[in-house]
Design an enzyme around this catalytic site. Structure first.
Site, PDB file in Angstrom:
ATOM      1  N   HIS A 134       0.878  -1.170   0.000  1.00 34.83           N
ATOM      2  CA  HIS A 134       0.000   0.000   0.000  1.00 34.83           C
ATOM      3  C   HIS A 134       0.917   1.221   0.000  1.00 34.83           C
ATOM      4  O   HIS A 134       1.649   1.457   0.967  1.00 34.83           O
ATOM      5  CB  HIS A 134      -0.922  -0.005   1.212  1.00 34.83           C
ATOM      6  N   GLU A 154       1.503   3.653   2.978  1.00 33.83           N
ATOM      7  CA  GLU A 154       1.994   3.114   4.247  1.00 33.83           C
ATOM      8  C   GLU A 154       3.521   3.125   4.173  1.00 33.83           C
ATOM      9  O   GLU A 154       4.161   2.125   3.847  1.00 33.83           O
ATOM     10  CB  GLU A 154       1.401   1.728   4.488  1.00 33.83           C
ATOM     11  N   HIS A 185       3.251  -3.237   6.670  1.00 34.20           N
ATOM     12  CA  HIS A 185       2.127  -2.346   6.430  1.00 34.20           C
ATOM     13  C   HIS A 185       2.112  -1.257   7.507  1.00 34.20           C
ATOM     14  O   HIS A 185       3.019  -1.163   8.327  1.00 34.20           O
ATOM     15  CB  HIS A 185       0.809  -3.127   6.442  1.00 34.20           C
ATOM     16  N   GLU A 195       1.903  -4.823  10.960  1.00 30.61           N
ATOM     17  CA  GLU A 195       1.355  -3.464  10.981  1.00 30.61           C
ATOM     18  C   GLU A 195       2.233  -2.657  11.929  1.00 30.61           C
ATOM     19  O   GLU A 195       2.241  -2.882  13.136  1.00 30.61           O
ATOM     20  CB  GLU A 195      -0.096  -3.481  11.457  1.00 30.61           C
TER      21      GLU A 195
END
Length: 746
Positions: A351, A354, A489, A581
Site C-alpha cells: 500500500h 503506508e 504495512h 502493521e
C-alpha cells in the site's frame, strides 16, 4: 527563586507576535523572532458544491494547503528564517519533487505521541466521541455509538465549543490540520474555525489576522486533510480549535473534527521538562527522511557502493507507470543461491501510502552494511548464513502520489492502491477457495494436495484484472525458493498470520493453517521484541485493542482478506509469511523516523533469524549423490508439505520437538527418519538419500547406454521369471476353461 525561574507569561500580539521574557536563564534572556509563513491557496473540495454551510463567515486568505514538512524541528531565529527562505525558493520545484517543507513538525496527535490526557474539550456527546478521538486519521468502529467512534464531537452545537491540546511545554505553534468525522453512517465536518492560545488555560488570546480575529477554512468533506498555516507563529503551551460553522443537515449536523497541530518545542537548556521529554534520535547514523523514487534509487546505489561484496541491486519488474521494483540482496555471495542457505525476504509498500515500512527497509540495508564492515558478529552471521532480499517499494506509483502530498496531508487512502486502482493485498490468486472446494468434493483424503496449489487458469490470462506489480512479485516468488517472509504495512500495531481469508466468507473468523503453532511463534518473535507492541501501557490505535491478543492475531480473525499475499505464499510456495502493521500513523512525519527505527530494529533482526529454526537438509539420489528437485517433504501430523529446491536442498520451519519426516520423489522409493528440533538458533540437519525404483533405475541406465550392474541384472531376472510364471499361469487357466467348455457341449 530568580535563578530557578525560567519562564514568564508570554504577552500576545496578533497571531504569533509576542513580547517575551522567554528563557530567562540566570541573567540571560533568549530572544525569539517571529517569522512569517508562506501563504497557501485553498484546495478544491472532493465533493459537489451541494453541501451548504450553516452561515457565511469571511475567512482569511492564508488558509488551506496540501503540503508536508520534512524539515527537522528548528528553534533559533536564524534557522527558522533559513527554513522559510528555503520553502519559498523551492516552491516551484517542490510541486514536482515532493511536499513543501514546513517550519515545525506535528505534535503527534495522529502518532499518539500526544497522550489522551493532553486533550480536553468544552463538551462531548459521549465517551466514544470524546476529545481523545479528535486525532487526525483516527478510524471509527463499524457501528456509531461505541467507544471507538471516529472524531471528537461537541455535545452542544454553538460557536463556543473547543478542542484543546496541551503541549506540556512552551511551543511555537505554526499551523493546524483538520479533518471531518470518520463514520459510515454520519456526515459531520467543520467548515470554518478560530484558534486561541494560552499559557495557563485562564487567559486566552485569539489568533489574529491584522486587526481582526482570524477565521480559518476547514473541511468540505470528511476525509481530506486541510492545512491552515498561521500568519505568524505563536509561542504558548495550550492551543484551542474553536469551530465557527459546520455542515448542518436540518438539526442533525454535529460539530465534529479530527486534528493535528504543528509546533516546535522551545529549547530547554536547563532541562526543566526532562520528565516529559521522549527520545527523538537514534544512535545509528542513517538517512532518516522520506525518499521518493529517485532518492530511493540513490540511497540503494550508495549502499551497494559502500558494500559491493555483500550487496546486489536487481529489479523484479515494473509498475504500471514504468517504475522499476528494485530489490536489495544482502549475502556473502550476491546473485547466487548457495546449497543449504535459506532465502529470506521483506516486502514493504504494498500500500503506497503506508510509508514507514519503506523507510525501515532502507534503514535496514544501510545498517547491515555499516555493521558488517564494523565486524558486528550478529550481522556477519546473518549475512553469511542467509540470502536476504529487501523490496522497499512494491507499489512505487502509489507512494509517489502520497509523497507529493506529504505525510499528514496524504490522508488515509491516497496512494494505497496501484495506479489502476487495485488493492494488491486482495490481488493474489485466491487459492484458499480452491483448497476448501477440493476438500468438500474429494472423499478420498489421500488424493488431496495440501501445498503448491496451481494458479487458476483465468487468473493467469492477460485479461485478468491483476496488477503488473502483483504479477512481478508472483514471478519472483516462483523463481527463488523463499523460506520466510514478512510484508510491512501501517495504520495499526499488530502482527497477523495466515489464513487471512475466512472459509465461509464470514466477516471475521479464526481460520488457522496446519502450521498455526509456528505462525504464532513467528508473530510473537516480532511483536515481543518491538518496543511499541511490547509496551503494556500503550493506547489502541483506532478501534481494536490488540494488547488483549498479545499484539498478534490470525488475519481472518481480524477481518476477511481474500487474495492476500500471506495466504498465496503459504499455499503456492514453500514460504511462510506474516503481515506486520508497524504504526498507528501510516505515513509518520520525518522527525519520527529515528524513534520508529529504534522501535523496530531488534524486531527486524530477530524475525530474520527465525529462518534458521526447524530442520533443513538435502534430498539426494543414493547412487549418484545428485540433488533431487521437487522432492516432497512430509511431517507427520502436520498436513502441509513443502518441496526441495533445484539442488535438492530444503528447509522446513518447525517449533522445537521430535518429528517423523518422510521424503518422497517421483521414481524413488520413499524414505523416513526421525528429526529432533532443538531450541538453538540453528536448524537440525535432516538429509535424505532416496533409492530409485527398479524400473526408473533401469530406464536411466539404458538411456545413458550404460551396462547393468549385477544386482540390477539379478533383480531384472527375478522380475522376468515372476512375469513368466504369472503369464504361464494365466495361459493354463484359459486352456482349462476352454477344455471345460468343450466337454460341457459334448
Amino acid at each position: 527563586m530568580a535563578s530557578v525561574l525560567h519562564f514568564t507569561l508570554l504577552l500576545f500580539l496578533n497571531c504569533g507576535s509576542f513580547v517575551s521574557n522567554v528563557l530567562a536563564i540566570n541573567t540571560t534572556t533568549a530572544r525569539t523572532t517571529v517569522v512569517s509563513v508562506a501563504v497557501f491557496t485553498a484546495t478544491e473540495s472532493l465533493l459537489s458544491a451541494g453541501r451548504p454551510n450553516a452561515t457565511e463567515v469571511p475567512t482569511t486568505g492564508f488558509t488551506t494547503g496540501y503540503s508536508k514538512s520534512t524539515a527537522k524541528t528548528t528553534t533559533s531565529a536564524e534557522d527558522t528564517t533559513k527554513a522559510a527562505e528555503r520553502a519559498s525558493a523551492r516552491r516551484g520545484a517542490e510541486e514536482e519533487e515532493g511536499p513543501v517543507e514546513l517550519e515545525c513538525p506535528p505534535l503527534g496527535l495522529e502518532s499518539l505521541k500526544v497522550k489522551d490526557t493532553q486533550l480536553r474539550a468544552s463538551s462531548f456527546k459521549r465517551r466514544g466521541l470524546g476529545p481523545h478521538r479528535g486525532r487526525l486519521n483516527i478510524q471509527s468502529g463499524i457501528h456509531d455509538g461505541d467507544i471507538y467512534d471516529g472524531a471528537w464531537c461537541a455535545q452542544i452545537r454553538d460557536t463556543k465549543q473547543w478542542l484543546e491540546v496541551d503541549a506540556q511545554r512552551p511551543t511555537r505553534f505554526t499551523g493546524v490540520i483538520l479533518q471531518g468525522r470518520n463514520s459510515i453512517w454520519s456526515w459531520d465536518v467543520v467548515h470554518t474555525y478560530k484558534v486561541q492560545f494560552s499559557n495557563d488555560t485562564l487567559v486566552w488570546k485569539p489568533c489574529m489576522n491584522g486587526t481582526e480575529e482570524a477565521v480559518f477554512e476547514g473541511n468540505q468533506d470528511a476525509e481530506t486533510p486541510v492545512l491552515a498555516l498561521f500568519n505568524t507563529s505563536t509561542v504558548a503551551r495550550y492551543i484551542r480549535i474553536n469551530p465557527q460553522t459546520w455542515y448542518q443537515n436540518g438539526t442533525q449536523g454535529d460539530i465534529c473534527l479530527r486534528a493535528e497541530v504543528l509546533g516546535c518545542a522551545l529549547p530547554d537548556p536547563n532541562n526543566i521538562y526532562a520528565w516529559q521529554t521522549e527520545p527523538t534520535e537514534s544512535r545509528d547514523k542513517l538517512d532518516f527522511r522520506h525518499h521518493n523514487y529517485k532518492e530511493m534509487r540513490k540511497l540503494m546505489k550508495s549502499v551497494n557502493d559502500a558494500c559491493p561484496d555483500i550487496t546486489r541491486i536487481y529489479s523484479i519488474g515494473k509498475s504500471y507507470t514504468g517504475l522499476k521494483l528494485y530489490v536489495m540482496e544482502i549475502s556473502d555471495n550476491p546473485g547466487k543461491h548457495e546449497l543449504g542457505e535459506p532465502e529470506f525476504r521483506y516486502v514493504a509498500g504494498m500500500h503506497g501510502n503506508e510509508a514507514l515500512g519503506r523507510e525501515l527497509l532502507l534503514n535496514l540495508m544501510q545498517y547491515m552494511c555499516q555493521e558488517y564492515k564494523r565486524g558486528d558478529q550478529r550481522i556477519v552471521r546473518l549475512v553469511k548464513e542467509t540470502r536476504i532480499h529487501l523490496l522497499p517499494s512494491m507499489n512505487p506509483d502509489g507512494y509517489e502520489m502520497a509523497f507529493k502530498k506529504g505525510s499528514e496531508l496524504a490522508g488515509w487512502a491516497l496512494g494505497r492502491y496501484s495506479y489502476e486502482g487495485i488493492d494488491m493485498n486482495h490481488n493474489f490468486a485466491d487459492l484458499n477457495s480452491v483448497m476448501w472446494t477440493a476438500i468438500e468434493l474429494e472423499t478420498d483424503r489421500s488424493k488431496l494436495i495440501n501445498h503448491y496449489f496451481p494458479i487458476p487458469e483465468q487468473y493467469t490470462s492477460e485479461e485478468a484484472f491483476v496488477a503488473s506489480e502483483t504479477r512481478a512479485v508472483i514471478s519472483w516468488m516462483q523463481n527463488i525458493p523463499f523460506v520466510l517472509s514478512a510484508n510491512l504495512h501501517g495504520g495499526e500495531v499488530v502482527v497477523t498470520y495466515p489464513y487471512d481469508m475466512t472459509r465461509d466468507w464470514a466477516p471475521r473468523e479464526h481460520t488457522p493453517t496446519a502450521d498455526e503453532s509456528f505462525f504464532r511463534w513467528l508473530a510473537t518473535a516480532y511483536a515481543s521484541t518491538n518496543q511499541v507492541m511490547s509496551n503494556p501501557d500503550r493506547r489502541p490505535c483506532h478501534n481494536k485493542d490488540f494488547l488483549r491478543y498479545n499484539n498478534i492475531i490470525n488475519g481472518a480473525d481480524w477481518h476477511n482478506v481474500p487474495g492476500s499475499m500471506n495466504d498465496f505464499s503459504y499455499l503456492h510456495t514453500n514460504c511462510f509469511e506474516v503481515t506486520v502493521e508497524l504504526s498507528c500513523d501510516k505515513f509518520p512525519h520525518a522527525s519520527e523516523l529515528p524513534i520508529e527505527w529504534e522501535n523496530n530494529r531488534e524486531s527486524l533482526l530477530v524475525y530474520m533469524e527465525q529462518v534458521h529454526r526447524g530442520i533443513k537438509g538435502v534430498v539426494r539420489d543414493k547412487d549418484t549423490e545428485a540433488g533431487i528437485a521437487d522432492a516432497i517433504i512430509k511431517v507427520d501430523d502436520i498436513d502441509h508439505h513443502i518441496r526441495s529446491a533445484a539442488d535438492g536442498d530444503y528447509w522446513r520451519l518447525l517449533n522445537p520437538g521430535e518429528y517423523r519426516v518422510t521424503a518422497t520423489a517421483e521414481g524413488y522409493l520413499p524414505s523416513s527418519r526421525t528429526c529432533q528440533v532443538m531450541y538453538d538458533h540453528y536448524p537440525t540437519i535432516c538429509d535424505f538419500r532416496l533409492t530409485k525404483m527398479p524400473k526408473q533405475r533401469l530406464k536411466d541406465i539404458l538411456a545413458k547406454g550404460g551396462k547393468l550392474p549385477k544386482d540390477l541384472q539379478l533383480r531384472l531376472r527375478q522380475l522376468r521369471m515372476r512375469k513368466l510364471r504369472v503369464t504361464t499361469k494365466a495361459i493354463n487357466q484359459r486352456r482349462a476353461a476352454a477344455a471345460a467348455k468343450r466337454a460341457k457341449r459334448v
